[in-house]
Design a protein around this motif. Structure first.
Motif, short mmCIF file in Angstrom:
data_model
loop_
_atom_site.label_atom_id
_atom_site.label_comp_id
_atom_site.label_asym_id
_atom_site.label_seq_id
_atom_site.Cartn_x
_atom_site.Cartn_y
_atom_site.Cartn_z
N UNK A 49 -3.10 1.38 7.91
CA UNK A 49 -2.29 0.27 7.42
C UNK A 49 -1.20 -0.10 8.43
N UNK A 50 -0.53 0.92 8.95
CA UNK A 50 0.57 0.69 9.88
C UNK A 50 0.03 0.82 11.30
N UNK A 51 -0.66 -0.24 11.71
CA UNK A 51 -1.23 -0.33 13.05
C UNK A 51 -0.09 -0.59 14.04
N UNK A 95 2.68 2.15 -3.44
CA UNK A 95 1.86 2.76 -4.50
C UNK A 95 2.14 4.26 -4.60
N UNK A 96 2.60 4.85 -3.50
CA UNK A 96 2.93 6.28 -3.45
C UNK A 96 4.41 6.47 -3.15
N UNK A 97 5.26 5.59 -3.69
CA UNK A 97 6.66 5.55 -3.26
C UNK A 97 7.41 6.86 -3.49
N UNK A 98 7.14 7.57 -4.58
CA UNK A 98 7.88 8.80 -4.84
C UNK A 98 7.61 9.84 -3.75
N UNK A 99 6.32 10.08 -3.49
CA UNK A 99 5.97 11.09 -2.48
C UNK A 99 6.39 10.66 -1.08
N UNK A 100 6.21 9.38 -0.75
CA UNK A 100 6.57 8.89 0.58
C UNK A 100 8.08 8.99 0.77
N UNK A 106 0.83 -1.21 0.00
CA UNK A 106 0.00 0.00 0.00
C UNK A 106 0.87 1.26 0.00
N UNK A 107 1.95 1.24 0.77
CA UNK A 107 2.87 2.39 0.84
C UNK A 107 3.53 2.60 -0.52
#
Length: 177
Positions: free
Chosen positions: A140-142, A34-39, A31-32
Motif C-alpha cells: 500500500x505504501x509504495x 482498518x487496523x488503527x489500534x494495532x498500528x 487500509x491502514x
C-alpha cells in the motif's frame, strides 16, 4: 542517516500535495486505519524504543523499558488511539486547509503549553509513522505513496511549529537534565 551540507530537510519545506497525492494518502490511510489500534501501538512503541527520550513526556510509562510491557500499557493504547484519531481527521480533511489548521492548532497548543513537548518530536514521530506504515503495509505504501505522505508530514510539521511560535515557545539553549 547524515545529510550532506546544503541538503534540506524535506519536513521543513512543505510542498502542497497534488490531487493525485491527496488521493494516494487517503486511499493508503483507509487500509491502514482498518487496523488503527494495532498500528497506533506499533508506532508509539517504535518511537519509545528508538527514541527513548520521547518517553519523558509520559509520566504513566516513562519508566517502562520493555517493548512488550509498553504494548500492554492501557495508557499507551489510549494515547495511540488519540494519535491515530487525529491523523485520521487530518487525512480526511487533507483537502480542507481550514479544518487541518484547526486540528493542528489544537494539537500544537496542547503539546506546547500543557505537555511541554519539544516540536522536534513531531518530526521524529512523522519518520516513525512512515517507517511503520512502509513495513506493515508495503503493498500500500509504495515509494510514490511514501513521497506523498512525506509532503503531508512536512505540512503538518510546519503548521505545528508555527503554532509553537504563536504561543511563545522558545528553544532551550542548554539541557536542564
Amino acid at each position: 542517516m547524515e545529510r550532506m551540507q546544503g541538503e534540506g530537510d524535506p519536513l521543513e519545506r512543505p510542498i502542497p500535495l497534488t490531487d493525485k497525492e491527496r488521493l494516494m494518502v487517503q486511499d493508503s490511510w483507509a487500509k491502514v486505519y482498518q487496523n488503527c489500534d494495532d498500528v497506533g501501538v506499533t508506532i508509539l512503541v517504535r518511537l519509545f524504543v528508538n527514541f527513548p527520550s520521547s518517553k519523558q513526556f509520559f509520566s504513566q510509562f516513562k519508566d517502562i523499558e520493555e517493548p512488550e510491557e509498553l504494548e500492554r500499557s492501557s495508557q499507551l493504547r489510549k494515547h495511540a488511539g488519540r494519535v491515530m484519531s487525529a491523523l485520521n481527521t487530518l487525512v480526511e480533511s487533507v483537502d480542507n486547509s481550514d479544518k487541518m489548521a484547526s486540528v493542528l492548532r489544537l494539537v500544537g497548543k496542547a503539546h506546547a503549553v500543557r505537555h511541554k513537548v519539544e516540536p522536534v518530536y513531531f518530526k521524529i514521530l512523522s519518520g516513525v509513522i512512515l517507517e511503520v506504515l512502509g513495513e506493515e503495509f508495503p503493498a500500500v505504501v509504495t515509494p510514490e505513496v511514501a513521497v506523498a505522505w512525506t509532503k503531508l508530514f512536512a505540512t503538518i510539521y510546519c503548521s505545528i511549529t508555527a503554532v509553537y511560535e504563536e504561543v511563545g515557545w522558545t528553544k532551550l539553549s542548554t539541557s536542564t537534565g
